[in-house]
Write an enzyme that holds these catalytic residues in place. Structure first.
Site, PDB file in Angstrom:
ATOM      1  CG  ASP A  91      -2.086   0.891   1.400  1.00 43.24           C
ATOM      2  OD1 ASP A  91      -2.160   1.766   0.229  1.00 43.24           O
ATOM      3  OD2 ASP A  91      -2.981   1.213   2.185  1.00 43.24           O
ATOM      4  CG  ASP A 273      -6.809  -4.592   1.874  1.00 41.58           C
ATOM      5  OD1 ASP A 273      -6.321  -3.997   3.115  1.00 41.58           O
ATOM      6  OD2 ASP A 273      -7.288  -3.650   1.097  1.00 41.58           O
ATOM      7  CB  CYS A 311     -13.901 -24.721   9.572  1.00 43.73           C
ATOM      8  SG  CYS A 311     -12.292 -23.737   9.553  1.00 43.73           S
ATOM      9  CB  CYS A 313      -8.981 -23.778   9.778  1.00 43.72           C
ATOM     10  SG  CYS A 313      -9.374 -23.379  11.679  1.00 43.72           S
ATOM     11  CB  CYS A 316     -11.758 -26.053  13.114  1.00 42.65           C
ATOM     12  SG  CYS A 316     -12.570 -24.343  13.247  1.00 42.65           S
ATOM     13  CG  HIS A 342     -11.516 -20.152  12.722  1.00 41.75           C
ATOM     14  ND1 HIS A 342     -11.917 -21.237  12.173  1.00 41.75           N
ATOM     15  CD2 HIS A 342     -12.619 -19.185  12.902  1.00 41.75           C
ATOM     16  CE1 HIS A 342     -13.432 -20.938  11.951  1.00 41.75           C
ATOM     17  NE2 HIS A 342     -13.538 -19.654  12.306  1.00 41.75           N
TER      18      HIS A 342
END
Length: 378
Positions: A91, A273, A311, A313, A316, A342
């Site tokens: 940025d 983003d 989920c 991930c 999880c 997560h």
């Protein structure tokens, strides 16, 4: 030749592929925010691979102030420095000047303001922003723009738009000069222009038409999600869309909630983003396919199920709500790491689900089911 290929559309929504010097991004995509070269919440570049991230976003201003862009350059550039080998967008610093600087002076040359770390006076204009981003060697450099407060008068918004356009020409020229230098880290660095114009449709459209003439690598919509009602944001995106080049990637800066992202995609945005998933995670606010939970609530004290049963991930798969809640109460750093893992996994896989829906021609259905649900607190 354009680096962006639209594979499929559904209404204004686009399913695409964005080719960069550091790999191809499947879009719509989410950029994982690593402001100072790190995800807040103790995830490193190698964790990003595990959570299915495609793009990392770092900040020009913050890295310029600390550790210094010249040091990053000495260390081989931002990719080598952080260990992330995929695309990195930096940025430009324009938004930080707008949000952090208590005292700032905007002139045609650029902006003079005080560092938020030690109060030191800093000058940044289009050339300085390009030089810093060239030192970092990011995949994509954002043009230096003036982000205007909301609400703002039409007159001031128009002046800022015109200044942003003049600065964009200077950014492009300086980047072309930097690419000819023998020791430039990334000679294929891409440049995105930023559309401004506050909440004035006419200014937004006029500005997009002007900057589209420069044939840049991508186009961003800036100056939204700074406090205006979300309906204004959606209206502006829809107003700009017909004037944004069809063969270029479109990036909505700093947005947003899962619902905002789904609405953005439906209006033709390809790239997003936001600090929200990692910031909220650090306070125990977690996204699931059934809505948002607050892990600090007493009802999770003896809950041995994962954050989101749907989920897969790492968090999880391995840990219960009861354990994660305990970690927060005990002020263990691990609480943040598990929750940031997560939430970012949720965002990256949400984008996968959106891409699948676009591939299958079922995006409208997906939108109707999830656009409000995902932003609802359970």
């Amino acid at each position: 030749m354009s680096n962006f290929k639209v594979l499929k559309t559904e209404g204004a929504a686009r399913r695409g592929e964005f080719t960069t010097p550091h790999g191809t991004v499947q879009t719509p995509a989410f950029q994982n925010v690593a402001t100072c070269g790190a995800i807040k919440g103790a995830l490193d570049a190698y964790d990003l691979k595990d959570i299915r991230a495609q793009v990392q976003l770092c900040n020009t201003y913050h890295l310029h102030v600390r550790p210094g862009d010249k040091l990053v350059r000495e260390m081989g550039g931002i990719h080598k420095f952080t260990g992330w080998d995929g695309p990195i967008l930096t940025d430009s610093g324009g938004f930080q000047v707008f949000s952090l600087a208590k005292l700032r002076q905007i002139k045609e040359e650029g902006v003079t303001f005080n560092s938020h770390i030690d109060g030191k006076r800093i000058f940044m204009g289009p050339e300085e922003s390009m030089q810093i981003q060239s030192n970092l060697g990011s995949t994509i450099a954002m043009a230096f723009d003036e982000c205007v407060e909301n609400p703002s008068t039409y007159k001031y918004a128009k002046e800022a738009c015109e200044r942003t356009t003049r600065w964009l020409y200077r950014c492009k020229e300086e980047m072309e000069r930097l690419k000819t230098l023998p020791d430039t880290i990334n000679k294929q660095q891409m440049l995105f222009g930023i559309n401004q114009g506050c909440v004035y449709d006419e200014l937004r459209i006029e500005h997009m038409q002007k900057i589209a003439e420069l044939d840049l690598d991508g186009y961003a919509i800036g100056g939204l999600a700074v406090g205006e009602p979300k309906d204004d944001m959606y209206r502006i995106i829809s107003a700009i869309e017909p004037y944004a080049p069809k063969d270029k990637i479109r990036y909505l800066m700093g947005v947003g909630t899962p619902g905002n992202i789904i609405e953005g995609v439906s209006r033709g945005v390809d790239l997003f983003d936001c600090v929200m998933p990692s910031r909220n995670a650090r306070h125990g606010h977690l996204f699931t396919m059934n809505g948002i939970i607050n892990i600090n609530n007493a009802k999770y004290m003896k809950d041995d199920t994962p954050i989101d049963p749907e989920c897969d991930c790492p968090t999880c798969r391995r840990h219960s709500k009861a354990y994660i809640r305990h970690l927060f109460k005990a002020k263990e750093m691990l609480a943040m790491r598990l929750c940031v893992t997560h939430n970012l996994y949720f965002y990256n896989t949400l984008m996968e689900k959106i891409r699948d829906a676009l591939d299958n021609g079922t995006f409208e259905e997906f939108k109707n089911k999830y656009v409000d649900l995902l932003d609802t607190r359970i």
